[in-house]
Design a protein around this motif. Structure first.
Motif, PDB file in Angstrom:
ATOM      1  N   ALA A  32       0.790  -1.210  -0.005  1.00 13.06           N
ATOM      2  CA  ALA A  32       0.042   0.050  -0.014  1.00 13.06           C
ATOM      3  C   ALA A  32       1.025   1.297  -0.152  1.00 13.06           C
ATOM      4  N   LYS A  33       1.976   1.192   0.693  1.00 11.45           N
ATOM      5  CA  LYS A  33       2.585   2.322   0.690  1.00 11.45           C
ATOM      6  C   LYS A  33       3.440   2.584  -0.528  1.00 11.45           C
ATOM      7  N   ARG A  34       4.000   1.350  -1.347  1.00 14.92           N
ATOM      8  CA  ARG A  34       4.555   1.507  -2.481  1.00 14.92           C
ATOM      9  C   ARG A  34       3.456   2.010  -3.419  1.00 14.92           C
ATOM     10  N   LEU A  35       2.384   1.642  -3.596  1.00  8.79           N
ATOM     11  CA  LEU A  35       1.136   2.501  -4.606  1.00  8.79           C
ATOM     12  C   LEU A  35       1.192   3.680  -4.232  1.00  8.79           C
ATOM     13  N   LYS A  36       0.938   4.098  -2.910  1.00 10.67           N
ATOM     14  CA  LYS A  36       0.783   5.594  -2.946  1.00 10.67           C
ATOM     15  C   LYS A  36       2.067   6.298  -3.381  1.00 10.67           C
ATOM     16  N   ALA A  37       3.425   5.678  -3.114  1.00  8.78           N
ATOM     17  CA  ALA A  37       4.592   6.425  -3.444  1.00  8.78           C
ATOM     18  C   ALA A  37       4.572   6.628  -5.291  1.00  8.78           C
ATOM     19  N   LEU A  38       3.969   5.348  -5.758  1.00  7.22           N
ATOM     20  CA  LEU A  38       4.069   5.492  -7.327  1.00  7.22           C
ATOM     21  C   LEU A  38       2.927   6.521  -7.636  1.00  7.22           C
ATOM     22  N   GLU A  39       1.864   6.552  -6.936  1.00  8.16           N
ATOM     23  CA  GLU A  39       0.785   7.473  -7.540  1.00  8.16           C
ATOM     24  C   GLU A  39       1.021   9.079  -7.151  1.00  8.16           C
ATOM     25  N   GLU A  40       2.042   9.266  -6.476  1.00 12.94           N
ATOM     26  CA  GLU A  40       2.501  10.697  -6.143  1.00 12.94           C
ATOM     27  C   GLU A  40       3.641  10.865  -7.229  1.00 12.94           C
ATOM     28  N   GLU A  41       4.514   9.882  -7.428  1.00 15.07           N
ATOM     29  CA  GLU A  41       5.282  10.226  -8.601  1.00 15.07           C
ATOM     30  C   GLU A  41       4.807  10.201  -9.855  1.00 15.07           C
ATOM     31  N   ASN A  42       3.754   9.698  -9.972  1.00 16.96           N
ATOM     32  CA  ASN A  42       2.923   9.768 -11.442  1.00 16.96           C
ATOM     33  C   ASN A  42       2.258  11.182 -11.363  1.00 16.96           C
ATOM     34  N   ALA A  43       1.550  11.680 -10.369  1.00 15.07           N
ATOM     35  CA  ALA A  43       1.218  12.847 -10.318  1.00 15.07           C
ATOM     36  C   ALA A  43       2.239  14.258 -10.732  1.00 15.07           C
ATOM     37  N   LYS A  44       3.352  14.091 -10.156  1.00 21.91           N
ATOM     38  CA  LYS A  44       4.585  14.758 -10.352  1.00 21.91           C
ATOM     39  C   LYS A  44       4.992  14.646 -11.899  1.00 21.91           C
ATOM     40  N   LEU A  45       5.062  13.644 -12.538  1.00 26.17           N
ATOM     41  CA  LEU A  45       5.203  13.370 -13.723  1.00 26.17           C
ATOM     42  C   LEU A  45       4.448  14.029 -14.752  1.00 26.17           C
ATOM     43  N   LYS A  46       3.176  13.987 -14.288  1.00 26.55           N
ATOM     44  CA  LYS A  46       2.041  14.484 -15.318  1.00 26.55           C
ATOM     45  C   LYS A  46       2.181  16.192 -15.100  1.00 26.55           C
ATOM     46  N   LYS A  47       2.607  16.633 -14.158  1.00 25.87           N
ATOM     47  CA  LYS A  47       2.515  18.057 -13.926  1.00 25.87           C
ATOM     48  C   LYS A  47       4.062  18.412 -14.845  1.00 25.87           C
ATOM     49  N   LEU A  48       5.218  17.833 -14.823  1.00 24.95           N
ATOM     50  CA  LEU A  48       6.123  17.996 -15.424  1.00 24.95           C
ATOM     51  C   LEU A  48       5.774  17.779 -17.304  1.00 24.95           C
ATOM     52  N   LEU A  49       4.927  17.076 -17.447  1.00 26.19           N
ATOM     53  CA  LEU A  49       4.724  16.873 -19.001  1.00 26.19           C
ATOM     54  C   LEU A  49       3.828  17.998 -19.405  1.00 26.19           C
ATOM     55  N   ALA A  50       2.896  18.366 -18.632  1.00 24.62           N
ATOM     56  CA  ALA A  50       1.971  19.687 -18.733  1.00 24.62           C
ATOM     57  C   ALA A  50       2.868  20.871 -18.909  1.00 24.62           C
ATOM     58  N   GLU A  51       3.902  20.920 -17.996  1.00 26.31           N
ATOM     59  CA  GLU A  51       4.644  22.341 -18.178  1.00 26.31           C
ATOM     60  C   GLU A  51       5.481  22.178 -19.293  1.00 26.31           C
ATOM     61  N   SER A  52       6.294  21.064 -19.717  1.00 26.30           N
ATOM     62  CA  SER A  52       6.842  21.001 -20.928  1.00 26.30           C
ATOM     63  C   SER A  52       6.090  21.189 -22.238  1.00 26.30           C
ATOM     64  N   THR A  53       4.855  20.745 -22.261  1.00 24.20           N
ATOM     65  CA  THR A  53       3.907  20.942 -23.398  1.00 24.20           C
ATOM     66  C   THR A  53       3.649  22.460 -23.302  1.00 24.20           C
ATOM     67  N   ILE A  54       3.545  23.100 -22.349  1.00 22.42           N
ATOM     68  CA  ILE A  54       3.355  24.583 -22.572  1.00 22.42           C
ATOM     69  C   ILE A  54       4.508  25.213 -22.973  1.00 22.42           C
ATOM     70  N   TYR A  55       5.701  24.839 -22.399  1.00 19.66           N
ATOM     71  CA  TYR A  55       6.867  25.297 -22.805  1.00 19.66           C
ATOM     72  C   TYR A  55       7.271  25.409 -24.185  1.00 19.66           C
ATOM     73  N   ALA A  56       6.587  24.138 -25.013  1.00 20.38           N
ATOM     74  CA  ALA A  56       7.054  23.750 -26.157  1.00 20.38           C
ATOM     75  C   ALA A  56       6.272  24.384 -27.158  1.00 20.38           C
ATOM     76  N   SER A  57       4.853  24.649 -26.649  1.00 14.77           N
ATOM     77  CA  SER A  57       3.925  25.356 -27.709  1.00 14.77           C
ATOM     78  C   SER A  57       4.145  26.680 -27.419  1.00 14.77           C
ATOM     79  N   THR A  58       4.794  27.334 -26.324  1.00 11.74           N
ATOM     80  CA  THR A  58       5.167  28.627 -26.477  1.00 11.74           C
ATOM     81  C   THR A  58       6.372  29.058 -27.168  1.00 11.74           C
ATOM     82  N   LEU A  59       7.234  28.068 -27.187  1.00  9.76           N
ATOM     83  CA  LEU A  59       8.559  28.290 -28.221  1.00  9.76           C
ATOM     84  C   LEU A  59       7.855  28.287 -29.760  1.00  9.76           C
TER      85      LEU A  59
END
Length: 111
Positions: A32-59
């Motif tokens: 259960a702890k590992r699942l929670k850690a993976l869910e938190e990491e997934n949320a961080k990665l989704k945020k990074l992807l969104a920011e990089s998408t915005i950055y690329a579209s700005t460029l």
């Protein structure tokens, strides 16, 4: 101890108890702890992807390859405010130098 008594003791509803049981039932605590850690990491990665998408579209917009309205639509779809400044990568190697001053794009502390 009955389910109702258990829920009352810990202050959760029975619906929450059954939802948790269906999600975590049969798991060990470490799993259960590992699942929670993976869910938190997934949320961080989704945020990074969104920011990089915005950055690329700005460029792309700055280079004139996409209309400006598309950038605003992408920002709204991702839930960002349009007035928010976008993070830019630091230019450590091969950065622009002029008159002995180093110019880097980005915010302090993010490099």
């Amino acid at each position: 101890m009955s389910t109702a008594d258990l829920c009352r003791k810990y202050g959760v509803s029975e619906a929450t108890f059954y939802k948790w049981r269906s999600k975590y039932g049969g798991m060990e605590v470490s799993e259960a702890k590992r699942l929670k850690a993976l869910e938190e990491e997934n949320a961080k990665l989704k945020k990074l992807l969104a920011e990089s998408t915005i950055y690329a579209s700005t460029l792309r917009e700055m280079l004139g390859k996409t209309p400006g309205t598309r950038l605003e639509e992408e920002r709204r779809e991702l839930g960002y405010q349009t007035s928010r400044l976008l993070p830019a990568p630091c230019m450590r190697s091969g950065g622009y130098r002029s008159s002995g001053l180093s110019l880097s794009i980005g915010t302090a502390g993010r490099c």
